[in-house]
Design a protein around this motif. Structure first.
Motif, PDB file in Angstrom:
ATOM      1  N   ILE A 145     -17.720  -0.094  -7.812  1.00  0.00           N
ATOM      2  CA  ILE A 145     -16.856   0.616  -8.753  1.00  0.00           C
ATOM      3  C   ILE A 145     -15.468   0.756  -8.144  1.00  0.00           C
ATOM      4  O   ILE A 145     -15.327   1.196  -7.006  1.00  0.00           O
ATOM      5  N   GLY A 146     -14.455   0.381  -8.899  1.00  0.00           N
ATOM      6  CA  GLY A 146     -13.073   0.579  -8.478  1.00  0.00           C
ATOM      7  C   GLY A 146     -12.355   1.477  -9.470  1.00  0.00           C
ATOM      8  O   GLY A 146     -12.803   1.648 -10.609  1.00  0.00           O
ATOM      9  N   SER A 160      -7.354   0.311  -6.875  1.00  0.00           N
ATOM     10  CA  SER A 160      -7.975   0.563  -5.573  1.00  0.00           C
ATOM     11  C   SER A 160      -8.413  -0.759  -4.965  1.00  0.00           C
ATOM     12  O   SER A 160      -8.483  -1.795  -5.636  1.00  0.00           O
ATOM     13  N   ASP A 161      -8.730  -0.703  -3.663  1.00  0.00           N
ATOM     14  CA  ASP A 161      -9.143  -1.925  -2.970  1.00  0.00           C
ATOM     15  C   ASP A 161     -10.370  -2.553  -3.629  1.00  0.00           C
ATOM     16  O   ASP A 161     -10.468  -3.779  -3.762  1.00  0.00           O
ATOM     17  N   GLU A 162     -11.317  -1.724  -4.041  1.00  0.00           N
ATOM     18  CA  GLU A 162     -12.540  -2.268  -4.636  1.00  0.00           C
ATOM     19  C   GLU A 162     -12.243  -2.941  -5.972  1.00  0.00           C
ATOM     20  O   GLU A 162     -12.882  -3.934  -6.320  1.00  0.00           O
ATOM     21  N   THR A 163     -11.279  -2.422  -6.709  1.00  0.00           N
ATOM     22  CA  THR A 163     -10.888  -3.075  -7.959  1.00  0.00           C
ATOM     23  C   THR A 163     -10.385  -4.478  -7.685  1.00  0.00           C
ATOM     24  O   THR A 163     -10.753  -5.437  -8.381  1.00  0.00           O
ATOM     25  N   TYR A 164      -9.527  -4.608  -6.653  1.00  0.00           N
ATOM     26  CA  TYR A 164      -9.037  -5.939  -6.286  1.00  0.00           C
ATOM     27  C   TYR A 164     -10.196  -6.853  -5.888  1.00  0.00           C
ATOM     28  O   TYR A 164     -10.235  -8.030  -6.253  1.00  0.00           O
ATOM     29  N   PRO A 171      -6.542  -7.073  -1.466  1.00  0.00           N
ATOM     30  CA  PRO A 171      -5.841  -5.833  -1.850  1.00  0.00           C
ATOM     31  C   PRO A 171      -4.383  -5.785  -1.450  1.00  0.00           C
ATOM     32  O   PRO A 171      -3.573  -5.188  -2.155  1.00  0.00           O
ATOM     33  N   THR A 172      -4.030  -6.361  -0.311  1.00  0.00           N
ATOM     34  CA  THR A 172      -2.668  -6.218   0.202  1.00  0.00           C
ATOM     35  C   THR A 172      -1.735  -7.240  -0.438  1.00  0.00           C
ATOM     36  O   THR A 172      -2.079  -8.406  -0.627  1.00  0.00           O
TER      37      THR A 172
END
Length: 647
Positions: A145-146, A160-164, A171-172
């Protein structure tokens, strides 16, 4: 509060000490060192709550001093000490992570203590925040889950990182707009997603929606999105915040469970239909035994020029065709007697292909893809040929304008977690037989009923609907699995898995037909609960010279076996009867009549035959409906067979 002061000027260090001493609360224990290398050593050895750092030291100058200390501070907050002319450098240090800076010459007790205390508290808050963020990120990663936020004023989307990660992005360094987000949505789902989100935003209502995304590497994932609209003080929508969850594995598991449940329901339905079909076939075979045998006997007694002969021949032909139908029902219900052999399936396919080329016609191309290292299976070769023929005929009928018929064999090894393993198939080594066509295909409703007896999509009079039912029964009785995959306009494929065996192949030579007269003078104990069949059987055998003892059930048969003073050479018994079954009856009379041989007859084999799987039932079983010649020949064959008892 333990404070480490790194300051090369002794007067400034004394000033800091005196300033801290003026405050009683909180108590500050100061330790001073005048070189960076010594400060780094003390920091590594002891536990300090905060560090006061002069940026200009004999062994280090400027921001390099801060960078070197910060690299080894391990979470200890840093407060920079600077002169009036170095205030700009101190500001840069704060931007790099220093908690605060103090200007020498402006130190007062309250300011110094407050700066140190706030530095410690801010560092603790930062540490707690980092821990909370790490825990949240870990929870998001584990739950797939993001969270995200869409700024309606700038059209920017924060993720969020998890969304990416869900989108397959690093993420970066990735900035995303709402339009960028939509490009990752599957083209077929994009319009629906846009409508759901924008409608929810306009109506100030939360939404939840499932859709597919396409990652940069081309893989598809299924996600569930949830969002809510945030308003400013005037009630205008300014942000949409929400979550996205990767539910691909969950959807796959749900699909697998649904398929498994559907297969179970189908298997239960087929089992019920099979029991019904077997019962019908059993009763019909008793009737057909009487019809076919009496018509054959009448034809043997009537003149060739008799006006009655043609009608009797029609009766016999109708009985023969009805017997074929019941045989197909028995195959479907897995209640026929098979003659299994260890086979090279490639050899069976090769033999069948010669007939298939004539059967399917010139406008259909026959392609055979045979695995040269194919393993062996144990099955009835005649029945397997029948399976191939039935599937090929169906394929031909599905390609009226021509096409391609492909027969493929291959070794398959399925583990418990194999992605190729259908839910209903046990793990193990199999030989696959696949028959595929490029014909009209079938819809899902037709596929669900394709193996049911009497179900057909052909025109009236063009098929009985028993061909695929028989295929299903043969495969199941051979310990295998069969399923169909099809798509309208693209063709159909039937896939069969048969268990692989390690035994060498048996030669498929035709069995010699013994030249038996079918007459004798022996005594036969006939046990049959159907009166018409019993009378018919008695009549046929008495006409051929045998002496008959009759029993309607096992109880009467046991009484006759015990009371008859003369030898009884053969027990001719129905397989399924009220009370004791035929095999059970044979066991009961074996001690009293050890030399008596046994011949079973039945309209279907049922489970009692399975109880005698160790015996060669092919030589001691007569399938109903039989003809007078078949009955007489089988009786003579069993009576003349070597050994004291055939069963």
């Amino acid at each position: 509060m333990r404070v480490l002061l790194i300051e090369d000027n002794e007067d400034d260090a004394y000033l800091v000490q005196e300033t801290l001493n003026e405050r009683q609360e909180p108590r500050c224990d100061l330790e001073w060192t005048d070189r960076l290398r010594r400060g780094l050593k003390r920091l590594a050895e002891g536990r300090f709550d905060v560090v006061l750092l002069d940026l200009s030291l004999p062994d280090s100058q400027g921001l390099e001093t801060f960078d070197r200390l910060q690299a080894q501070a391990h979470g200890v907050p840093l407060v920079v000490l600077t002169g009036l002319d170095d205030e700009a450098m101190a500001v840069q240090a704060v931007r790099k992570g220093a908690q605060d800076y103090l200007v020498k010459g402006r130190l007062v007790p309250d300011l110094l203590v407050r700066a140190l205390r706030y530095a410690v508290e801010r560092k603790q808050v930062e540490a707690a925040l980092r821990l909370s963020e790490a825990r949240l990120a870990e929870a998001q990663r584990m739950a797939h889950i993001g969270n995200w936020e869409w700024d309606l004023l700038t059209n920017r989307v924060w993720c969020s990182d998890e969304t990416y990660r869900i989108f397959g992005l690093h993420p970066t360094g990735v900035e995303m707009t709402y339009d960028d987000f939509l490009t990752y949505v599957h083209p077929d789902d994009r319009g629906g997603v846009r409508t759901v989100i924008e409608t929810a935003t306009r109506d100030r209502q939360p939404y939840e929606h499932e859709y597919r995304i396409v990652r940069p590497d081309g893989t598809e994932r299924t996600v569930r999105g949830h969002g809510e609209t945030r308003l400013d003080d005037t009630g205008r929508p300014v942000r949409v915040v929400g979550t996205i969850q990767d539910i691909t594995e969950k959807k796959q598991a749900e699909k697998a469970l649904q398929e498994s449940e559907a297969q179970l329901r189908q298997a239960q339905k087929m089992e019920s239909i099979g029991r019904l079909a077997g019962g019908i076939a059993h009763d019909f075979n008793n009737l057909l035994t009487v019809i076919n045998s009496y018509s054959a006997m009448l034809l043997g007694d009537i003149d060739f020029d008799s006006p009655l002969r043609k009608g009797i021949e029609q009766i016999k032909e109708a009985g023969h065709r009805a017997a074929l139908l019941t045989r197909q029902l028995l195959a479907f219900s897995r209640q026929q007697v098979l003659e299994p052999k260890v086979l090279d399936l490639n050899a069976v396919v090769s033999t069948s292909s010669k007939l298939l080329r004539r059967l399917i016609g010139e406008d259909i191309e026959l392609v055979i893809c045979a695995d040269p290292s194919l393993g062996r299976v144990k099955a009835d070769p005649g029945q397997i040929e029948q399976v191939i023929m039935n599937l090929a005929v169906n394929a031909r009928d599905a390609m009226p304008k021509g096409g391609q018929l492909t027969i493929e064999t291959r070794n398959i090894e399925l583990g418990e977690a194999s992605p190729l393993k259908p839910a209903s198939v046990e793990p193990g080594r199999y030989v696959m037989l696949a028959v595929s066509d490029t014909g009209c295909g079938m819809d899902a409703e037709t596929q669900a009923r394709i193996f049911e007896p009497f179900f057909t999509t052909k025109e009236l009079g063009k098929g009985t609907g028993l061909g695929l039912s028989m295929v299903y029964g043969i495969v199941k009785q051979s310990g295998g699995y069969i399923w169909v995959s099809s798509e309208l306009g693209k063709g159909t494929s039937f896939t069969i898995y048969l268990p692989q065996v390690d035994d060498p192949s048996e030669l498929l030579e035709p069995a010699p037909v013994p030249d038996l007269a079918g007459r004798g003078s022996e005594t036969i104990l006939l046990v049959e609960d159907d009166e018409m069949v019993r009378v018919l059987t008695r009549t046929i055998l008495q006409m051929r010279g045998y002496t008959l003892l009759e029993a309607r059930n096992a109880k009467e048969a046991i009484h006759l076996a015990e009371e008859h003073n003369e030898p009884i050479h053969l027990l001719l018994t129905d397989t399924v009867m009220p009370g004791l079954s035929g095999p059970e009856l044979a066991e009961r009379v074996a001690s009293a009549r050890p030399d008596m041989k046994v011949l079973y007859m039945s309209g279907y084999t049922d489970k009692v035959i399975a109880l005698n799987a160790g015996r060669d039932l092919r030589t001691v079983f007569l399938q109903k409906p039989f003809t007078p010649e078949a009955l007489a020949r089988k009786v003579r064959e069993v009576l003349d067979s070597p050994g004291p008892r055939a069963a």
